[in-house]
Structure formats: C-alpha cells, structure tokens
Enzyme design. Structure first.
Site, mmCIF file in Angstrom:
data_model
loop_
_atom_site.group_PDB
_atom_site.id
_atom_site.type_symbol
_atom_site.label_atom_id
_atom_site.label_comp_id
_atom_site.label_asym_id
_atom_site.label_seq_id
_atom_site.Cartn_x
_atom_site.Cartn_y
_atom_site.Cartn_z
ATOM 1 N N LYS A 83 3.097 9.166 10.607
ATOM 2 C CA LYS A 83 3.579 7.791 10.718
ATOM 3 C C LYS A 83 5.071 7.819 11.020
ATOM 4 O O LYS A 83 5.845 8.499 10.326
ATOM 5 C CB LYS A 83 3.311 7.052 9.412
ATOM 6 C CG LYS A 83 3.046 5.592 9.572
ATOM 7 C CD LYS A 83 2.511 5.075 8.247
ATOM 8 C CE LYS A 83 2.241 3.606 8.284
ATOM 9 N NZ LYS A 83 1.893 3.115 6.935
HETATM 10 O O1 G3P Z 1 0.560 -1.418 5.468
HETATM 11 C C1 G3P Z 1 1.854 -1.836 5.172
HETATM 12 C C2 G3P Z 1 1.906 -2.372 3.811
HETATM 13 O O2 G3P Z 1 1.801 -1.345 2.877
HETATM 14 C C3 G3P Z 1 3.047 -3.272 3.553
HETATM 15 O O3 G3P Z 1 2.512 -4.371 2.946
HETATM 16 O O4 G3P Z 1 2.452 -6.425 1.645
HETATM 17 O O5 G3P Z 1 4.445 -4.896 1.484
HETATM 18 O O6 G3P Z 1 4.040 -6.245 3.531
HETATM 19 P P1 G3P Z 1 3.424 -5.539 2.369
#
Ligand code: G3P
Length: 214
Positions: A83
């Site tokens: 990644k």
């Molecule tokens: O896949 C990306 C994720 O882990 C981030 O999620 O909810 O922190 O925007 P969030």
C-alpha cells in the site's frame, strides 16, 4: 463485488474468514497500531489465514524509502500487496515497483485525477475513501462511478477498493456503483449477514417448534 476486511485483528479475520465471504484484507498504520503487535509478524500471520490479497502499507515518505520497504515486505508472502500513499513520491515508487511485478494499492484517493494517475503509474488497486469524502460534503459515489467508467472505457486492469466504509449503506452504495471491492471494518462486516427480523423469525420458529413437540 469482493469483500475485503479492513482490520489487522487476527481473531476477527479468522472468525469471519470461516464464512467463505472474505476475499482479502487491508491494513494501514492506524489499524496496525491498534493491535500493539509487531508489523511483520501480524502481516505474515494474516497472509497465512486468507488466500486473497493482504495490503500492508509503507511508512517512508520518499520514493527510495517506499521502494526499499516494498521490496522487503513483498518477500513476506505471495499474497501481500504494497500500500502506497497517493503522492508524487508514491507514484514514482509505484512506477518502479510495477516494473518489478510488485503489486500495489494506492491509497488516500479523493479525485478522479488521482485515481487515473495511480492507474497510469501501474497501480494494481486504487483506494478512494468514501467516508472521508462525505465528511467534507463531496459525492463519493460519483467518484466510484467515474473511476469504474474510466477503467472499463480504456480497458485498464486496475481494481477499485472502496475504503473508509462506515456502514451498510456505504457497502451497498459502492456495490451499486461498480466498485470491484469494498474494504469493510470488522464491526460493519458482521452486519452484512444479520438482521433483527431474521433473529426474531428464528426465535418464533423455535418457540412454535417447542410447543408442537410437547
Ligand atoms: O480503509 C481506510 C479506513 O481504514 C479509514 O477509515 O473511517 O478512518 O475514514 P476512516
């Protein structure tokens, strides 16, 4: 659409992988830090649990650092994906890595141009962030539709991983708009296959069956 698990919790990965509907796993430094365990150990363990791709993120910010980390991580397992953040340095790293057949997932994508640039650099996967786009009042579903249209129109091989998924409406929304994959936190994942009316229906059947058997 494939379901990936967006977690590094190996107990949850084992539990949900047994259902036969987990197609891969994604992690990031935030997710790994929650486990309080060594990065390499965790990624190697996850790669033995699931057959599909497992994303492990680099933490270097220069192309040289990212390439070095990626070459090392790619030796950990056959199904590990590197990644890489969506930056100029990240694109330069993806360009080099794709020529070495090292698969990449370019993350933190918020625009069509970023997605297309990552694809052109040689990304295997691109990860637009649905929840975070909605947080700033942007139409995240339009981004998924546009990226899918571009991939199909030009015949690119890259796949869209819809990330930053916060609930079932996001999973269903990106599925309807052509995301190849949704990467889903374990807390949301359990909701994919449950409904209160299912539980209520089973309770009624059991009660009626018990009464009938008396
Ligand atoms: O896949 C990306 C994720 O882990 C981030 O999620 O909810 O922190 O925007 P969030």
């Amino acid at each position: 659409m494939k379901y990936f698990l967006d977690t590094a919790n190996v107990d949850e990965i084992r539990r949900l992988n047994a259902l036969g509907i987990v197609d891969g796993v994604t992690t990031n430094p935030t997710i790994i830090s929650r486990e309080g365990r060594d990065f390499e150990t965790v990624i190697k363990e996850i790669c033995t649990i699931v057959n599909g791709p497992v994303s492990a993120e680099v933490t270097g910010l220069t192309r040289e650092e990212m390439i070095e980390e990626a070459r090392n991580i790619s030796k950990w397992a056959d199904n590990v994906i590197i990644k890489i953040p969506m930056t100029e340095e990240g694109l330069a790293a993806v360009n080099v890595l794709s020529k070495e057949n090292i698969k990449t997932n370019v993350t933190l994508i918020f625009t069509v141009s970023q997605g297309l640039s990552a694809i052109k650099a040689g990304a295997t996967y691109i990860s637009p962030f649905i929840g975070r786009l909605e947080d700033i009042g942007t139409d995240a579903y339009a981004l998924i539709e546009d990226l899918r249209h571009i991939i199909d129109f030009y015949g690119y091989n890259a796949e869209i991983i819809a990330a930053s998924i916060r609930g079932l409406p996001h999973v269903e929304g990106v599925a309807k708009r052509g995301a190849h994959i949704a990467t889903i936190p374990d807390t949301v994942f359990a909701k994919l296959f449950s409904h209160p009316l299912t539980d209520q229906g089973i309770a009624t059947f059991m009660k009626d069956w018990a009464a009938f058997k008396k």
